[in-house]
Design an enzyme around this catalytic site. Structure first.
Site, PDB file in Angstrom:
ATOM      1  N   CYS A 201      42.545  37.275  46.165  1.00  0.00           N
ATOM      2  CA  CYS A 201      41.404  37.616  47.094  1.00  0.00           C
ATOM      3  C   CYS A 201      40.210  37.811  45.848  1.00  0.00           C
ATOM      4  O   CYS A 201      40.126  38.934  45.140  1.00  0.00           O
ATOM      5  CB  CYS A 201      41.508  38.357  48.100  1.00  0.00           C
ATOM      6  SG  CYS A 201      39.984  39.007  48.957  1.00  0.00           S
ATOM      7  N   CYS A 204      39.143  41.667  47.219  1.00  0.00           N
ATOM      8  CA  CYS A 204      40.269  42.759  47.060  1.00  0.00           C
ATOM      9  C   CYS A 204      41.206  42.729  46.291  1.00  0.00           C
ATOM     10  O   CYS A 204      42.342  43.814  45.931  1.00  0.00           O
ATOM     11  CB  CYS A 204      40.560  43.226  48.812  1.00  0.00           C
ATOM     12  SG  CYS A 204      41.829  42.043  49.446  1.00  0.00           S
ATOM     13  N   CYS A 223      43.259  36.167  53.290  1.00  0.00           N
ATOM     14  CA  CYS A 223      43.670  37.406  52.797  1.00  0.00           C
ATOM     15  C   CYS A 223      44.430  38.343  53.644  1.00  0.00           C
ATOM     16  O   CYS A 223      43.824  38.521  54.657  1.00  0.00           O
ATOM     17  CB  CYS A 223      42.461  37.936  52.164  1.00  0.00           C
ATOM     18  SG  CYS A 223      42.753  39.717  51.273  1.00  0.00           S
ATOM     19  N   CYS A 226      42.277  42.208  53.406  1.00  0.00           N
ATOM     20  CA  CYS A 226      40.648  42.137  54.115  1.00  0.00           C
ATOM     21  C   CYS A 226      40.482  40.960  54.951  1.00  0.00           C
ATOM     22  O   CYS A 226      41.418  40.199  55.291  1.00  0.00           O
ATOM     23  CB  CYS A 226      39.566  42.163  52.922  1.00  0.00           C
ATOM     24  SG  CYS A 226      39.399  40.777  52.069  1.00  0.00           S
ATOM     25  N   ASP A 343      40.471  24.128  22.311  1.00  0.00           N
ATOM     26  CA  ASP A 343      41.683  24.561  22.690  1.00  0.00           C
ATOM     27  C   ASP A 343      42.524  23.457  23.722  1.00  0.00           C
ATOM     28  O   ASP A 343      41.805  23.517  24.985  1.00  0.00           O
ATOM     29  CB  ASP A 343      41.618  26.040  23.399  1.00  0.00           C
ATOM     30  CG  ASP A 343      43.059  26.594  23.990  1.00  0.00           C
ATOM     31  OD1 ASP A 343      44.028  25.786  23.761  1.00  0.00           O
ATOM     32  OD2 ASP A 343      43.166  27.797  24.336  1.00  0.00           O
TER      33      ASP A 343
END
Length: 434
Positions: A201, A204, A223, A226, A343
């Site tokens: 999340c 949170c 989530c 929260c 990369d």
């Protein structure tokens, strides 16, 4: 400002005289002579800004196609020159020497990292964020950095209406800003088990859970700690079957394959709604942006060019190709120039196994052809290596093939190959698109 514009336009004229794109240099010259010229040029223009990791070019091209069919006056930085100099060049090419823009709308593809800078000089009416995935780690870093850059850019344009992907927990987190929001997404469970580029999340940091998934971290998320969760999108594609789907119970289709192009269609539809265009039917007739699902005719066969630049995009394109009712020959073109990302470890996070049983001949080409061949070998796919950027040899192989041909290509390889494809098979150069 007139002197600056005359010099910049003269620069563009000379470049075009020598068949060069003139997509960034005129802007660089103008910015050197007058650093805030974009602020002056963009006044009184209705600006649509499209940013995000995947789908920017296609979404902008979809919007432009629909606007053209609806009789709107617009311009677009269709070449993909999406940093400050490219955006400035697009305005210069569409303004008089007195600095007045000749078009009503500007459809701007904006690089995620460049958005904070570009947004200092423009006041966009609409900002669309397609998605946020891991991309070019040497340049963008992790997804949190990309999200932060986009957030900063939006904060510089507090009056902009946001178009957000409701299925992406990263993109949708931008709804916490004070801007007005329209959302888009896909209703349906595709039971995706992809590696996610963002498992937590954004508020949170708890592990997200899903009621359904489309691909990567996209889906009906929530989530458990929260209150953050996906909400019903304003523009939602439902009953998705191949390239057909419904929006508000009306049937639509796209000639572009892949679930990710359904998202691009919905993003474009949301933008059109935001600027007051209700007729989105023209989106169904769009045939593709340069290098993105772009088709060339080779005798009785078709050559399909697919730009791939990160794990999510490459995996999505592979799945699309694996479901085609053809047995094409396939080439992977991989470079590690700065525009590609130096990369190339991202190829190890992509899933090549859907191509294992396609029964096609497979080739690798480009600066990192050996790396790609090794990666394919780990998924039990044997390939023939064309070392270096020997695209002319690939062209001969394509001509001699009795099958359709599909090329997966990183950015600079795509740009270099595309010039040869155009000379051999016809089409417009990239700066002539749109």
């Amino acid at each position: 400002m007139m002197f600056t514009l005359i010099i910049a336009k003269l620069c563009a004229f000379i470049l075009r005289l020598f068949n060069k794109g003139a997509t960034t240099l005129p802007g660089r010259v103008a910015l050197f002579l007058k650093y805030n010229i974009l602020t002056r040029l963009s006044k009184n223009v209705r600006i649509i800004c499209v940013t995000g990791t995947n789908g920017k070019t296609t979404t902008c091209a979809l919007i432009a196609h629909a606007m053209r069919e609806n009789g709107c006056s617009y311009f677009i930085n269709s070449s993909g020159a999406n940093m400050l100099s490219g955006v400035t060049t697009a305005f210069i090419m569409n303004s008089s020497i007195f600095g007045r823009c000749k078009k009503d709308f500007a459809i701007l593809e904006c690089d995620e990292n460049s958005l904070p800078l570009i947004s200092r000089y423009i006041d966009a009416e609409v900002v669309a964020v397609t998605n946020i995935f891991r991309d070019q780690l040497d340049r963008y870093g992790e997804v949190s950095k990309t999200l932060s850059a986009i957030r900063t850019g939006i904060k510089n344009m507090p009056r902009a209406l946001l178009i957000l992907n409701a299925d992406d927990p990263l993109s949708y987190s931008l709804s916490s800003l004070k801007n007005r929001v329209i959302t888009f997404g896909i209703d349906g469970d595709f039971k995706a088990d992809d590696l996610s580029d963002s498992r937590t999340c954004p508020f949170c940091q708890s592990i997200l859970r899903y009621k359904s998934r489309t691909f990567s971290q996209l889906g009906d998320f929530y989530c458990p700690r929260c209150s953050y969760r996906r909400k019903k999108p304003d523009i939602a594609a439902a009953d998705v079957s191949q390239s057909c789907f419904t929006i508000n119970k009306k049937l639509y289709s796209t000639s572009l394959g892949g679930l990710y192009n359904v998202y691009n269609f919905c993003a474009a539809a949301a933008v059109l709604k935001a600027v007051g265009i209700d007729n989105i039917k023209p989106l169904c007739t769009f045939s593709g942006a340069f290098g993105r699902m772009e088709k060339f005719t080779v005798g009785n066969n078709t050559l399909l060019l697919l730009l791939v630049k990160n794990p999510v995009g490459l995996t999505g394109c592979i799945r699309y190709v694996s479901r085609l009712d053809i047995e094409p020959d396939i080439a992977f073109a991989l470079n590690d120039n700065s525009a590609d990302g130096t990369d190339v470890s991202w190829i190890w996070d992509s899933d090549f196994t859907p191509l294992r049983d396609k029964g096609s001949r497979v080739y690798t080409v480009g600066k990192r052809a050996l790396d790609m061949a090794l990666r394919l070998k780990y998924d039990s796919i044997n390939s023939e290596i064309i070392e270096g950027e020997n695209y002319k040899k690939l062209i001969e192989i394509i001509k001699d093939s009795n099958s359709d041909f599909i090329v997966f290509s990183s950015y600079t390889a795509m740009m270099n190959m595309r010039r040869i494809f155009i000379n051999e098979f016809g089409g417009n150069d990239f700066w002539q698109e749109g």
